[in-house]
Write an enzyme that holds these catalytic residues in place. Sequence first.
Site, PDB file in Angstrom:
ATOM      1  N   SER A 158       1.008  -1.234  -0.031  1.00 30.59           N
ATOM      2  CA  SER A 158      -0.171  -0.039  -0.003  1.00 30.59           C
ATOM      3  C   SER A 158       0.947   1.107  -0.060  1.00 30.59           C
ATOM      4  O   SER A 158       1.838   1.180   0.422  1.00 30.59           O
ATOM      5  CB  SER A 158      -1.227  -0.035   1.234  1.00 30.59           C
ATOM      6  OG  SER A 158      -1.457   1.203   1.555  1.00 30.59           O
ATOM      7  N   TYR A 184       0.100  -0.116  10.620  1.00 28.22           N
ATOM      8  CA  TYR A 184      -0.262  -0.388   9.290  1.00 28.22           C
ATOM      9  C   TYR A 184       0.955  -0.055   8.402  1.00 28.22           C
ATOM     10  O   TYR A 184       1.397  -0.796   7.623  1.00 28.22           O
ATOM     11  CB  TYR A 184      -1.386   0.484   8.857  1.00 28.22           C
ATOM     12  CG  TYR A 184      -1.838  -0.172   7.262  1.00 28.22           C
ATOM     13  CD1 TYR A 184      -2.399  -1.428   6.874  1.00 28.22           C
ATOM     14  CD2 TYR A 184      -1.819   1.199   6.498  1.00 28.22           C
ATOM     15  CE1 TYR A 184      -2.785  -1.698   5.958  1.00 28.22           C
ATOM     16  CE2 TYR A 184      -2.209   0.788   5.300  1.00 28.22           C
ATOM     17  CZ  TYR A 184      -2.722  -0.633   4.760  1.00 28.22           C
ATOM     18  OH  TYR A 184      -3.191  -0.841   3.522  1.00 28.22           O
TER      19      TYR A 184
END
Length: 314
Positions: A158, A184
């Site tokens: 990501s 994350y």
Amino acid sequence: MTALTTPFGFGTTTAEVTEGIDLTGRRAVVTGASSGLGAETARALAAIGAEVTLAVRDTAAGEKVAKEITAATGNHDVRVAPLDLTDLASVAAFAGRWQGPLHILVNNAGVMACPEQHTEQGWEWQFATNHLGHFALATALHGALAAAGNARVVAVSSSGHQRSPIVWDDIDFAFRPYDPWLAYGQSKTANVLFAVEASRRWAGDGITANAVMPGAIYTNLQRHTGGGGSRRVPAELIKTVEQGAATSVLLAASPLLEGIGGRYFVDCNETEVVDRRSGTLHGVARYAVDPAGAQRLWNLSQERVARFLPGSLA
């Protein structure tokens, strides 16, 4: 090293990147394939003839998707197998049941910005799910990947990796305040570093690994953020699921990627290396493709997983 470019881009769909490709006789595993990008990735690979295994936590949901894929593609070689990436016994069981070669492994499953939680080993949940579970799976399946002769691994990362490098001295937030987005971010950095080191370490086995930024897509990934991760993205940059899965499917199936490994792709093309947060969905942080960091992460991951799955690592 020249960045790899393709005829495809932001709006390309899975149907477009697979046009003319035949994967008959090839076998694929897609994690997190009971919904969203994973389900579309599995469907696209099945549509061009691959035998596809949906590796999922919720097998009932997986069976539903498998039936839908078969109905849509006519491919009856679509299977479902249980896999919980936070449970190393589940990972070992999945790998132990696998027989024969494995041509494509798509490490697609993941969690994003979830509340603070740790596994029974004390590992931060996002790092454990997004990286360590997939690391254990890939290394446990190394023999099957090597047997394929030209296997590919796709690590779904990501642009969030730009939020944080690996914080080596406190990966599990034992001493710093927990921040779901920093957690994350480092887990997504780990996905890229895995692709870098796997490609280097397994080159002699003909295995390549690449990382991908799918884009901004509304899926179950946003369940802990109320969709907030995508709502900050302009509407014109939101992709459909078919567009979002296109880069993963390109890396998994296209002859354009033959022999290419250790790279990071956005919108079906290799993106630039950046030294500051780009503020866009493009760019890969230099720390995420650093060979020394990739080797360090591999060794750390191997040490962690080996304590619980001795003898399973390549």
